[in-house]
Design a protein around this motif. Structure first.
Motif, mmCIF file in Angstrom:
data_model
loop_
_atom_site.group_PDB
_atom_site.id
_atom_site.type_symbol
_atom_site.label_atom_id
_atom_site.label_comp_id
_atom_site.label_asym_id
_atom_site.label_seq_id
_atom_site.Cartn_x
_atom_site.Cartn_y
_atom_site.Cartn_z
ATOM 1 N N ASP A 34 -0.555 31.470 1.483
ATOM 2 C CA ASP A 34 0.094 32.496 2.255
ATOM 3 C C ASP A 34 0.796 32.198 3.366
ATOM 4 N N ALA A 35 1.238 33.281 3.990
ATOM 5 C CA ALA A 35 1.858 33.196 5.424
ATOM 6 C C ALA A 35 1.578 34.444 5.968
ATOM 7 N N VAL A 36 1.380 34.266 7.461
ATOM 8 C CA VAL A 36 1.030 35.666 8.189
ATOM 9 C C VAL A 36 2.271 35.654 9.113
ATOM 10 N N HIS B 198 -4.808 29.212 10.529
ATOM 11 C CA HIS B 198 -4.785 27.794 9.898
ATOM 12 C C HIS B 198 -5.842 27.457 9.124
ATOM 13 N N GLY B 199 -5.812 26.608 8.286
ATOM 14 C CA GLY B 199 -7.035 26.068 7.517
ATOM 15 C C GLY B 199 -7.110 26.784 6.280
ATOM 16 N N SER C 147 2.145 28.141 9.174
ATOM 17 C CA SER C 147 1.444 27.077 10.046
ATOM 18 C C SER C 147 2.102 25.718 9.880
ATOM 19 N N PRO C 148 3.017 25.323 10.945
ATOM 20 C CA PRO C 148 3.741 23.994 10.740
ATOM 21 C C PRO C 148 2.490 22.772 10.256
ATOM 22 N N ARG C 149 1.361 22.840 10.919
ATOM 23 C CA ARG C 149 0.607 21.965 10.401
ATOM 24 C C ARG C 149 -0.144 21.987 9.028
#
Length: 412
Positions: free
Chosen positions: A259-261, A267-268, A372-374
């Motif tokens: 998902d995305a926030v 992260h993770g 999160s880019p990472r």
């Protein structure tokens, strides 16, 4: 290798019929149609709305309305939506959002979210006899909430909807040494892309590819039989995903997401089990967003259970929930051993509808957050995908052995 989705009824060629009062009947056609973006638009017309959809050829279709929230749904057999952009197609102030894509194999769906109650006045598909190109034209007019509610509702269609309930028959006991049946549920699909990132990366595509990789590893281990809730880019309702697991006799249900926030950073990997009250505000919002996507795509589970049924399901979950929690912990521990990364609070609870099966241990794995880019870099990294899939396989193997030992003690 057995990687299959639950049975889908064959789509037959029928006449094109709009299923609301005032809609016109067109002729029947077959084969795949392409949308013609330059001939398609959705715009205000006086107090109402005019829809024009250009197609390379005529196809069967149906139109109906859904309430709470106000929606107009158009089903087609079958449309390639390539090239149609919602931002340029939807020019109407009365339509808050237009979404379209695959619905079930062989069928496509467009859902228009309305700002208020509107009634379908006319609908017709015209065919060019020389080119076979078709134009679907429809008009909507304002109405009151009572009239809208009286005409709203999806007609039952065995090609598109769940079959009627069958008479209950006790399951045939399986051999204790038989492989466990794992239902993998790649999140979203079709007209519901899930989270999206720059470069055309969609959650639905990442999760389907990961599900195939994970499924192959599970089958090659010899300990599991694998099924998928979807095998391609089409929409599967939450209700249908749960029904598939029961119809196919699944022992474990694993829903896969990324998902995305919109607020803060996350992260993770996070693993969810079912709870009526979410473990935190973010989990509650996440579950609401997942279930709302299903609602806006034309499905609604809000009234699926009555009070008595809820009580019976809660009793059944008293045995299943500890098994689901044990599975979630096993996944987290195994992924940490594989190098993660996992979220700092990796085990959470939320009211995800796909976790509500009363008799099947179920978890939802947020593999990472596309915001999160990472995490996004890892989600698209084949090496990370392979390590994560191996970690989930190791977790299932460990959980299977521990679960069998615990169940033996319970029987004693």
């Amino acid at each position: 290798m057995r990687l299959i989705a639950a049975r889908v009824l064959t789509c037959l060629i029928l006449s094109c019929v709009a299923l609301l009062p005032g809609a016109a009947q067109a002729q029947g056609f077959s084969a795949l149609a392409r949308v013609l973006p330059e001939q398609s638009r959705l715009e205000d017309s006086g107090a109402g709305v005019a829809l024009q959809l250009g197609l390379s050829q005529g196809v069967p279709y149906r139109i109906f309305a859904l309430d709470d929230p106000y929606r107009l749904v158009l089903d087609f057999q079958e449309v390639d939506w390539t090239g149609l952009q919602a931002e340029t197609f939807d020019r109407s102030e009365a339509i808050t959002r237009a979404r379209f894509g695959g619905y079930v194999p062989g069928w496509s769906r467009m859902v228009l979210e309305l700002t208020g109650p509107m009634q379908l006045r006319t609908a017709a598909m015209e065919i060019d006899p020389e080119t076979s190109a078709a134009t679907l034209s429809a008009t909507l007019a304002p109405t009151d909430a009572e009239t809208f509610a009286a005409t709203a509702g999806a007609p039952y269609d065995p090609r598109l909807d769940l079959p009627p309930p069958k008479k209950f028959e006790p399951a045939t006991p399986r051999d204790a040494d038989a492989p466990l049946v794992v239902m993998l549920d790649p999140g979203h699909g079709g007209l519901d892309p899930g989270a999206e990132a720059d470069g055309g990366i969609a959650e639905k595509d990442l999760m389907l590819a990961f599900a195939y990789d994970l499924g192959e590893r599970l089958v090659r281990s010899g300990a599991f039989e694998v099924l998928l809730t979807r095998e391609g880019d089409y929409f599967v309702s939450l209700e249908r995903r749960i029904a598939m697991a029961h119809q196919q006799g699944a022992d474990v249900f694993i829903s896969l997401h990324a998902d995305a926030v919109t607020e803060g950073m996350a992260h993770g990997t996070v693993v969810y089990t079912l709870s009526d009250s979410a473990s935190d505000v973010a989990s509650a919002k996440l579950a609401e967003r997942h279930d709302r996507a299903d609602l806006l795509s034309g499905s609604d589970l809000s009234a699926a259970d009555d009070v008595v049924t809820d009580v019976m399901l809660d009793l059944a979950r008293q045995e299943t929930h500890p098994r689901s929690t044990a599975l979630a912990r096993a996944v987290i521990e195994s992924l940490m051993e594989q190098g993660g990364p996992v979220n700092r609070r990796p085990l959470r609870t939320a009211g995800f509808s796909v976790l509500k099966s009363a008799d099947i241990p179920s978890v939802l794995i947020e593999l990472g957050f596309m915001s999160s880019p990472r995490d996004l870099e890892l989600l698209t990294d084949p090496d990370w995908q392979a390590r994560t899939a191996q970690g989930i396989l190791n977790a299932l193997l460990a959980w299977r052995d521990a679960d069998a030992a615990r169940r033996a003690l319970v029987r004693q």
